[in-house]
Scaffold this active site. Structure first.
Site, PDB file in Angstrom:
ATOM      1  N   LYS A  12       0.846  -1.203   0.000  1.00 53.67           N
ATOM      2  CA  LYS A  12       0.000   0.000   0.000  1.00 53.67           C
ATOM      3  C   LYS A  12       0.882   1.255   0.000  1.00 53.67           C
ATOM      4  O   LYS A  12       1.944   1.265   0.647  1.00 53.67           O
ATOM      5  CB  LYS A  12      -0.914  -0.045   1.237  1.00 53.67           C
ATOM      6  CG  LYS A  12      -1.988   1.031   1.276  1.00 53.67           C
ATOM      7  CD  LYS A  12      -2.934   0.801   2.460  1.00 53.67           C
ATOM      8  CE  LYS A  12      -4.015   1.851   2.565  1.00 53.67           C
ATOM      9  NZ  LYS A  12      -4.929   1.605   3.702  1.00 53.67           N
ATOM     10  N   SER A  50      -9.810   1.676   2.611  1.00 58.01           N
ATOM     11  CA  SER A  50      -8.918   2.412   1.742  1.00 58.01           C
ATOM     12  C   SER A  50      -7.868   1.544   1.031  1.00 58.01           C
ATOM     13  O   SER A  50      -7.281   1.992   0.049  1.00 58.01           O
ATOM     14  CB  SER A  50      -8.191   3.489   2.542  1.00 58.01           C
ATOM     15  OG  SER A  50      -7.418   2.908   3.570  1.00 58.01           O
ATOM     16  N   SER A  61     -10.103  -0.769   6.751  1.00 59.50           N
ATOM     17  CA  SER A  61      -9.506  -0.613   5.421  1.00 59.50           C
ATOM     18  C   SER A  61      -8.794  -1.828   4.842  1.00 59.50           C
ATOM     19  O   SER A  61      -8.425  -1.806   3.672  1.00 59.50           O
ATOM     20  CB  SER A  61      -8.533   0.555   5.428  1.00 59.50           C
ATOM     21  OG  SER A  61      -9.258   1.728   5.219  1.00 59.50           O
TER      22      SER A  61
END
Ligand code: GLN
Length: 479
Positions: free
Chosen positions: A68, A143, A167
């Site tokens: 990420k 996210s 997330s």
């Protein structure tokens, strides 16, 4: 069978048996990225060079992994999908990255995300939205939507994301993969760009439960660079992968099957619970009476912490520096204001304002302090249930993947996406999302399993048993 479609443990078996080479796996994943990435857009940036340091060393894991875009890789641009960090190259590796490098991991790229991890749809990224591999008109969740979409589209073998309010688990549910938020303090946050420091946790996003346990073995463990890291003895989580849940006590919170839950999600989750019962678990209804306050408590706590964490992005030390054409106040204040105005997106600005308000004198007691108290009540509800039960099982998300754009103008409906995942962050406990079915229009549905702090073993045992007896995880997005 294409190599890119395999799990990490399947690849490791092939590597050990010398049936494939690490470079074959790496090039298979690269070809896959080349063929689907323009449609999915799972990555903020794809890495061109991929070093394979470990050919021939059986103790290493030369497995392609997506990271990420909020986890620092030394000398590699890391931006949290925000314009304000454009050009920022961290001078050090996050601890999880150092561990992965030590294990011989091959990094495929930085996965796309909501800006600063603010969101549930991966639409607030400065790079534009990621698309759900099961339906390209829909969001992958957020996210960590890029990490989950990359795994679901086979654009990586596995991935890491971060989870502050859901997330990892919510995008895992919406993309039909496995996502684990470990216990707070189990995985080092050193080098994770902070959103809400008391809630953030890095964790694995994988194609099955065995890979989740394997990846947690690599990234977990005490780190003196993180003052909230807990010094517990290292465990081998693959030892919990036993298909047997006879006598395990599972609580089902009645407050979680409420109005607003998509009936198809409710049905699939109820069927999964019946399956756990038929596999020998003792299933009973429980109550978590403060559940209705979780989302409000989270959005005060998380925005307060975010407003303070994001104060450091001012044009001085990191990324973007923007200077207005004409002087307005004085050169320094002008530079701060212009940088933050140009650099942050709308949702980041909204959160900074909400958080600053909740922390300001006069409102601190009414909002922030009160939220801290309610946070304790929510934790006490869970502690009470864990006095009698080994695990709690719930849906991961109230709905399946929604359409791109559908919730962008309605922050409250977006915030409600995390109604089932937030309590685990507020109380620090571990929770996993595993696939448990599909809607009529072929969208994945996720099942959440929570356990006591540092009892990831219980989660893996239940998740593995369910997975071995169902096989939803084997269904792949037909992109
Ligand atoms: N969707 C939640 C939020 O917007 C959670 C995000 C996260 O876990 N990083 O804050």
């Amino acid at each position: 069978m294409k190599l890119f479609s395999l799990t990490a443990h399947e690849i490791l078996d092939l590597l050990k048996a010398k049936k494939v080479k690490a470079e074959d796996v790496v090039s298979s994943v690269k070809e896959r990225i080349d063929s689907v990435e323009t449609r999915v857009h799972a990555y903020a940036r794809v890495f061109e060079t991929r070093e394979i340091a470990s050919e021939g060393n059986e103790n290493l894991f030369p497995i392609p992994i997506a990271v990420k875009d909020n986890i620092c890789i030394k000398d590699n641009e890391t931006t949290c999908a925000s314009k304000i960090l454009k050009g920022f190259k961290p001078p050090y590796d996050a601890t999880v990255i150092a561990k992965l490098k030590g294990a011989g991991a091959v990094f495929t790229g930085n996965a796309n995300m909501d800006e600063f991890a603010f969101g549930s749809s991966c639409e607030t990224s400065c790079f534009g939205p990621t698309r759900n591999p099961w339906d390209l008109e829909r969001v992958p969740g957020g996210s960590s939507g890029g990490s989950a979409a990359a795994v679901a589209a086979d654009e990586t073998i596995w991935a890491i994301g971060s989870d502050t309010g859901g997330s990892i688990r919510q995008p895992a549910a919406l993309c039909g993969v496995v996502g684990l938020k470990p216990t707070y303090g189990l995985v080092s946050r050193y080098g994770l760009i902070a959103f809400a420091s008391s809630l953030d946790q890095i964790g694995p996003i994988t194609k099955d439960v065995r890979d989740s346990a394997l990846l947690l073995n690599i990234i977990g463990g005490y780190d003196e660079n993180d003052s909230t890291s807990v010094d517990t003895p290292a465990k081998d989580y693959t030892k919990s992968l036993i298909s047997d849940i006879k006598g395990i006590k599972i609580g089902i919170p009645k407050e979680y099957f409420i109005e607003g839950i998509d009936p198809e999600v409710g049905l699939s989750v109820k069927a999964a619970i019946e399956q756990l019962r038929s596999l020998g678990a003792i299933v009973k209804e429980v109550s978590l009476p403060h559940t209705e306050y979780a989302v409000a408590t989270y959005y005060i706590t998380a925005t307060a912490e975010a407003s303070s964490n994001l104060a450091r992005f001012d044009g001085v030390q990191y990324g973007l520096r923007s200077i207005p054409k004409e002087q307005r106040k004085n050169p320094i204040v002008d530079m701060y204001e212009e940088t933050r105005n140009q650099g942050f997106g709308l949702e980041a600005k909204r959160r900074i304002m909400l958080g600053t308000y909740a922390l300001s004198s006069g409102y601190y007691d009414a909002y922030y302090l009160r939220a801290l108290k309610v946070r304790t009540l929510i934790k006490q509800d869970l502690d009470k249930v864990f006095g009698d039960f080994d695990a709690i099982v719930t849906p991961t998300s109230p709905t399946t993947a929604f359409k791109i754009g559908e919730r962008m103008d309605d922050p409250v409906s977006m915030y409600l996406s995390d109604i089932y995942t937030i309590p685990a962050n507020l109380s620090g406990i571990p929770a996993i999302s595993i696939p448990c079915g599909f809607s009529k229009n072929n969208l994945p549905i996720g099942l959440q399993i929570m356990a006591k702090a540092f009892n990831e073993e219980m989660i893996f045992k239940i998740a593995y048993t369910y997975e071995q007896n169902t096989g939803w995880h084997k269904k792949r997005a037909g992109i």
